[in-house]
Write a protein that holds these residues in place. Structure first.
Motif, PDB file in Angstrom:
ATOM      1  N   ASP A  18       9.255  46.817  74.377  1.00 22.48           N
ATOM      2  CA  ASP A  18       9.510  47.933  75.302  1.00 22.48           C
ATOM      3  C   ASP A  18       8.245  48.783  75.408  1.00 22.48           C
ATOM      4  N   HIS A  19       7.254  48.281  76.132  1.00 21.69           N
ATOM      5  CA  HIS A  19       5.922  48.887  76.179  1.00 21.69           C
ATOM      6  C   HIS A  19       5.810  50.085  77.104  1.00 21.69           C
ATOM      7  N   ALA A  20       6.811  50.329  77.950  1.00 25.91           N
ATOM      8  CA  ALA A  20       6.835  51.466  78.882  1.00 25.91           C
ATOM      9  C   ALA A  20       5.621  51.470  79.810  1.00 25.91           C
ATOM     10  N   TYR A  49       6.612  42.776  82.371  1.00 23.16           N
ATOM     11  CA  TYR A  49       7.635  43.716  82.830  1.00 23.16           C
ATOM     12  C   TYR A  49       8.666  43.866  81.727  1.00 23.16           C
ATOM     13  N   ASP A  50       8.852  45.082  81.230  1.00 26.17           N
ATOM     14  CA  ASP A  50       9.775  45.301  80.102  1.00 26.17           C
ATOM     15  C   ASP A  50      11.180  45.703  80.551  1.00 26.17           C
ATOM     16  N   LEU A  55       3.070  46.355  82.884  1.00 19.11           N
ATOM     17  CA  LEU A  55       1.857  46.521  82.085  1.00 19.11           C
ATOM     18  C   LEU A  55       0.907  45.372  82.407  1.00 19.11           C
ATOM     19  N   ALA A  56      -0.318  45.690  82.809  1.00 23.01           N
ATOM     20  CA  ALA A  56      -1.326  44.657  83.017  1.00 23.01           C
ATOM     21  C   ALA A  56      -1.797  44.161  81.650  1.00 23.01           C
ATOM     22  N   CYS A  57      -1.814  42.852  81.481  1.00 26.82           N
ATOM     23  CA  CYS A  57      -2.216  42.264  80.202  1.00 26.82           C
ATOM     24  C   CYS A  57      -2.704  40.843  80.446  1.00 26.82           C
TER      25      CYS A  57
END
Length: 81
Positions: A18-20, A49-50, A55-57
């Motif tokens: 859950d990286h927000a 997508y959490d 989040l770009a990764c």
């Protein structure tokens, strides 16, 4: 004696499930599939997508077909099974 052919790569992945959309971490990995030992695929930028935020990764597709899930990759980077 260390294996001179061992390739280590640093990648940016979500730090938690859950990286927000904010929490990423850079980890170093031995660049071989933990399931079969073949080389992992080429790194590309992607989106995690959490369920609420993006989040770009980094991501990759292993040529062997085995999937590296970020949770397992985090454990691997920490040296945990």
């Amino acid at each position: 004696m260390a294996d001179v052919d061992m390739l280590i790569r640093e990648v940016e992945i979500p730090a938690v499930d859950d990286h927000a959309g904010l929490r990423s971490v850079r980890v170093q990995l031995i660049w071989e599939c933990p399931t079969c030992g073949q080389r992992r695929g080429e790194v590309f930028r992607t989106i995690s997508y959490d369920g609420s935020r993006r989040l770009a990764c980094d991501g990759w597709r292993n040529p062997c077909g085995h999937v590296d899930h970020y949770g397992a990759v985090r454990r691997e980077a920490l040296g945990r099974p």
